[in-house]
Scaffold this motif. Structure first.
Motif, short mmCIF file in Angstrom:
data_model
loop_
_atom_site.label_atom_id
_atom_site.label_comp_id
_atom_site.label_asym_id
_atom_site.label_seq_id
_atom_site.Cartn_x
_atom_site.Cartn_y
_atom_site.Cartn_z
N THR A 33 21.31 -4.59 -43.99
CA THR A 33 22.19 -4.33 -42.30
C THR A 33 21.26 -4.45 -41.52
O THR A 33 19.96 -3.66 -41.03
CB THR A 33 22.83 -2.82 -41.86
N TYR A 34 21.16 -5.34 -40.62
CA TYR A 34 20.37 -5.28 -39.06
C TYR A 34 20.23 -4.96 -38.01
O TYR A 34 21.01 -5.17 -37.33
CB TYR A 34 19.76 -6.92 -38.96
N LEU A 35 19.59 -3.82 -37.57
CA LEU A 35 20.10 -3.24 -36.15
C LEU A 35 19.70 -3.67 -34.56
O LEU A 35 18.06 -3.57 -35.31
CB LEU A 35 19.66 -1.75 -36.16
N VAL A 36 19.77 -5.01 -34.12
CA VAL A 36 18.76 -5.72 -33.40
C VAL A 36 19.31 -5.50 -31.98
O VAL A 36 19.16 -6.00 -30.84
CB VAL A 36 18.91 -7.29 -33.67
N HIS A 37 20.27 -4.42 -31.68
CA HIS A 37 20.95 -3.89 -30.15
C HIS A 37 20.70 -2.48 -29.97
O HIS A 37 20.09 -1.54 -30.14
CB HIS A 37 21.69 -3.95 -30.22
N GLY A 38 19.88 -2.49 -28.12
CA GLY A 38 19.22 -0.91 -27.86
C GLY A 38 17.38 -0.85 -28.22
O GLY A 38 16.79 -2.08 -28.61
#
Length: 69
Positions: A33-38
């Motif tokens: 899971t790539y967390l790319v926001h914030g």
């Protein structure tokens, strides 16, 4: 080939518990899971929560990171 999916049920105003509950509803957990926001610090904290509660592999990439997917 990538598949683009529009998800109507997702709200940008959800808190981390709501987001984890939404992620938990996935039929099959993703490999990564790539967390790319914030902000990076917030994304790192959320990544830790996802790993702790769902046991999913998460990545918070920096802007100069490339991945083969």
């Amino acid at each position: 080939n990538a598949e683009v999916v529009q998800i109507e049920e997702y709200s940008v105003h959800a808190d981390s518990d709501e987001l984890v509950a939404w992620l938990k509803s996935a039929e099959t957990p993703p490999t990564t899971t790539y967390l790319v926001h914030g902000e990076e610090a917030s994304a790192e904290k959320f990544a830790e929560k996802v790993e702790r509660e769902l046991h999913w592999n998460t990545v918070v990439p920096t802007s100069d990171t490339a991945f083969n997917i």
